[in-house]
Design a protein around this motif. Structure first.
Motif, PDB file in Angstrom:
ATOM      1  N   UNK A   1     -10.320 -49.204  36.107  1.00 47.77           N
ATOM      2  CA  UNK A   1     -10.331 -50.384  35.267  1.00 47.77           C
ATOM      3  C   UNK A   1      -9.462 -51.463  35.920  1.00 47.77           C
ATOM      4  N   UNK A   2      -9.961 -52.665  35.932  1.00 46.48           N
ATOM      5  CA  UNK A   2      -9.220 -53.792  36.508  1.00 46.48           C
ATOM      6  C   UNK A   2      -7.985 -54.096  35.668  1.00 46.48           C
ATOM      7  N   UNK A   3      -6.883 -54.427  36.335  1.00 51.48           N
ATOM      8  CA  UNK A   3      -5.678 -54.830  35.615  1.00 51.48           C
ATOM      9  C   UNK A   3      -5.918 -56.185  34.962  1.00 51.48           C
ATOM     10  N   UNK A   4      -5.374 -56.334  33.741  1.00 52.91           N
ATOM     11  CA  UNK A   4      -5.510 -57.581  32.991  1.00 52.91           C
ATOM     12  C   UNK A   4      -4.152 -58.012  32.490  1.00 52.91           C
ATOM     13  N   UNK A   5      -3.962 -59.328  32.426  1.00 47.90           N
ATOM     14  CA  UNK A   5      -2.755 -59.891  31.822  1.00 47.90           C
ATOM     15  C   UNK A   5      -3.162 -61.099  30.986  1.00 47.90           C
ATOM     16  N   UNK A   6      -2.473 -61.273  29.876  1.00 45.57           N
ATOM     17  CA  UNK A   6      -2.712 -62.418  29.006  1.00 45.57           C
ATOM     18  C   UNK A   6      -1.685 -63.487  29.340  1.00 45.57           C
ATOM     19  N   UNK A   7      -2.163 -64.697  29.515  1.00 47.44           N
ATOM     20  CA  UNK A   7      -1.284 -65.848  29.709  1.00 47.44           C
ATOM     21  C   UNK A   7      -1.445 -66.740  28.491  1.00 47.44           C
ATOM     22  N   UNK A   8      -0.340 -67.007  27.822  1.00 50.47           N
ATOM     23  CA  UNK A   8      -0.325 -67.921  26.692  1.00 50.47           C
ATOM     24  C   UNK A   8       0.418 -69.182  27.083  1.00 50.47           C
ATOM     25  N   UNK A   9      -0.113 -70.310  26.658  1.00 47.50           N
ATOM     26  CA  UNK A   9       0.555 -71.590  26.893  1.00 47.50           C
ATOM     27  C   UNK A   9       0.731 -72.249  25.540  1.00 47.50           C
ATOM     28  N   UNK A  10       1.986 -72.431  25.136  1.00 41.81           N
ATOM     29  CA  UNK A  10       2.266 -73.041  23.831  1.00 41.81           C
ATOM     30  C   UNK A  10       2.631 -74.512  24.020  1.00 41.81           C
ATOM     31  N   UNK A  11       2.993 -75.172  22.929  1.00 38.22           N
ATOM     32  CA  UNK A  11       3.206 -76.609  22.941  1.00 38.22           C
ATOM     33  C   UNK A  11       4.573 -77.090  23.359  1.00 38.22           C
ATOM     34  N   UNK A  12       5.375 -76.272  23.973  1.00 35.88           N
ATOM     35  CA  UNK A  12       6.676 -76.715  24.475  1.00 35.88           C
ATOM     36  C   UNK A  12       6.493 -77.458  25.798  1.00 35.88           C
ATOM     37  N   UNK A  13       7.476 -78.250  26.157  1.00 34.72           N
ATOM     38  CA  UNK A  13       7.437 -78.882  27.464  1.00 34.72           C
ATOM     39  C   UNK A  13       7.527 -77.800  28.545  1.00 34.72           C
ATOM     40  N   UNK A  14       6.901 -78.071  29.680  1.00 35.10           N
ATOM     41  CA  UNK A  14       6.924 -77.087  30.759  1.00 35.10           C
ATOM     42  C   UNK A  14       5.573 -76.451  31.013  1.00 35.10           C
ATOM     43  N   UNK A  15       4.501 -77.172  30.748  1.00 36.09           N
ATOM     44  CA  UNK A  15       3.152 -76.660  30.992  1.00 36.09           C
ATOM     45  C   UNK A  15       3.000 -76.158  32.426  1.00 36.09           C
ATOM     46  N   UNK A  16       3.777 -76.733  33.334  1.00 39.08           N
ATOM     47  CA  UNK A  16       3.704 -76.351  34.745  1.00 39.08           C
ATOM     48  C   UNK A  16       3.981 -74.858  34.944  1.00 39.08           C
ATOM     49  N   UNK A  17       4.779 -74.247  34.072  1.00 37.36           N
ATOM     50  CA  UNK A  17       5.050 -72.813  34.190  1.00 37.36           C
ATOM     51  C   UNK A  17       3.776 -72.004  33.975  1.00 37.36           C
ATOM     52  N   UNK A  18       3.009 -72.353  32.968  1.00 32.96           N
ATOM     53  CA  UNK A  18       1.752 -71.651  32.712  1.00 32.96           C
ATOM     54  C   UNK A  18       0.740 -71.877  33.824  1.00 32.96           C
ATOM     55  N   UNK A  19       0.659 -73.115  34.294  1.00 32.99           N
ATOM     56  CA  UNK A  19      -0.254 -73.439  35.395  1.00 32.99           C
ATOM     57  C   UNK A  19       0.109 -72.638  36.634  1.00 32.99           C
ATOM     58  N   UNK A  20       1.399 -72.613  36.971  1.00 30.27           N
ATOM     59  CA  UNK A  20       1.832 -71.873  38.165  1.00 30.27           C
ATOM     60  C   UNK A  20       1.574 -70.374  38.011  1.00 30.27           C
ATOM     61  N   UNK A  32      -7.105 -62.562  34.523  1.00 24.30           N
ATOM     62  CA  UNK A  32      -6.270 -63.359  33.624  1.00 24.30           C
ATOM     63  C   UNK A  32      -7.057 -63.764  32.380  1.00 24.30           C
ATOM     64  N   UNK A  33      -6.407 -63.603  31.226  1.00 24.52           N
ATOM     65  CA  UNK A  33      -6.968 -63.961  29.924  1.00 24.52           C
ATOM     66  C   UNK A  33      -6.060 -65.035  29.342  1.00 24.52           C
ATOM     67  N   UNK A  34      -6.623 -66.207  29.080  1.00 22.40           N
ATOM     68  CA  UNK A  34      -5.835 -67.384  28.720  1.00 22.40           C
ATOM     69  C   UNK A  34      -6.086 -67.818  27.287  1.00 22.40           C
ATOM     70  N   UNK A  35      -4.991 -68.079  26.575  1.00 18.96           N
ATOM     71  CA  UNK A  35      -5.066 -68.715  25.260  1.00 18.96           C
ATOM     72  C   UNK A  35      -4.054 -69.853  25.246  1.00 18.96           C
ATOM     73  N   UNK A  36      -4.517 -71.018  24.802  1.00 23.08           N
ATOM     74  CA  UNK A  36      -3.732 -72.243  24.860  1.00 23.08           C
ATOM     75  C   UNK A  36      -3.637 -72.822  23.451  1.00 23.08           C
ATOM     76  N   UNK A  37      -2.428 -73.145  23.007  1.00 23.10           N
ATOM     77  CA  UNK A  37      -2.253 -73.703  21.666  1.00 23.10           C
ATOM     78  C   UNK A  37      -2.767 -75.140  21.599  1.00 23.10           C
ATOM     79  N   UNK A  38      -3.041 -75.581  20.390  1.00 27.00           N
ATOM     80  CA  UNK A  38      -3.476 -76.969  20.196  1.00 27.00           C
ATOM     81  C   UNK A  38      -2.402 -77.945  20.672  1.00 27.00           C
ATOM     82  N   UNK A  39      -1.155 -77.654  20.355  1.00 26.43           N
ATOM     83  CA  UNK A  39      -0.060 -78.548  20.749  1.00 26.43           C
ATOM     84  C   UNK A  39       0.076 -78.645  22.266  1.00 26.43           C
TER      85      UNK A  39
END
Length: 192
Positions: A1-20, A32-39
């Motif tokens: 089975x392929x390894x999976x990780x969830x990346x969450x990006x919330x509405x705090x400053x620092x979007x660059x961390x999630x992008x990187x 990679x499985x991505x969920x991004x908040x509305x904020x």
């Protein structure tokens, strides 16, 4: 089975961390499985020139934040865990209380209940007692609070170097080996 990780990006400053994180994980054998908040969508427009579609294209699988029936909302969907980068006070507080209002906090709750790794790049300062209590609760539940604190002993020359090093250290916690400068006992002697 392929390894999976969830990346969450919330509405705090620092979007660059999630992008990187998404960029660095492209080089790894992981899905990679991505969920991004509305904020975070609003923050994206303030902090980057990146379009929504560009961000979404960086992940293997994306989920709308309202999709609480998504695969990552179930403990039977196996992952290495979840990195939320950046993590807002709201997201951390929802996780700490167990009250999940979106897929972002629900996925984190599932990661904790399944005893998988949860790392929060918590982006807030200064802190009041409520923040500290939420941080303690998440830690007692098995999560890791990791404020993105720069390692100046590396003498970074750019914001990108600081972001990359911080994200690489966060990914260390999941067992990924990202090639970045590391501290060693001889490092101090090598500095002028």
């Amino acid at each position: 089975m392929k390894k999976r990780i969830i990346i969450g990006i919330s509405g705090a400053t620092g979007l660059q961390y999630g992008i990187r994180a998404l960029e660095l994980l492209k080089e790894q054998d992981v899905e990679t499985h991505l969920v991004v908040s509305k904020a975070s969508e609003l923050v994206r427009t303030y902090e980057t020139d990146m379009k929504h579609e560009e961000l979404m294209s960086m992940a293997d699988v994306i989920y709308p934040t309202a999709d609480v029936g998504a695969a990552i909302a179930s403990g039977s969907f196996k992952t290495l865990g979840m990195l939320i980068a950046p993590c807002s006070v709201k997201t951390m507080s929802e996780i700490a209380s167990g009250i999940t209002s979106s897929l972002l906090s629900r996925a984190a709750d599932v990661v904790l209940k399944e005893r998988r790794r949860l790392v929060l790049l918590f982006r807030e300062t200064p802190l009041h007692l409520g923040h500290l209590r939420s941080m303690t609760q998440v830690t007692e539940m098995g999560g890791i609070i990791m404020p993105p604190v720069p390692a100046f002993y590396l003498r970074p020359q750019s914001v990108d170097e600081i972001v990359t090093h911080t994200v690489a250290r966060a990914l260390d916690l999941f067992g990924f080996d990202i090639d970045v400068p590391r501290w060693n006992h001889d490092h101090k002697a090598q500095l002028p």
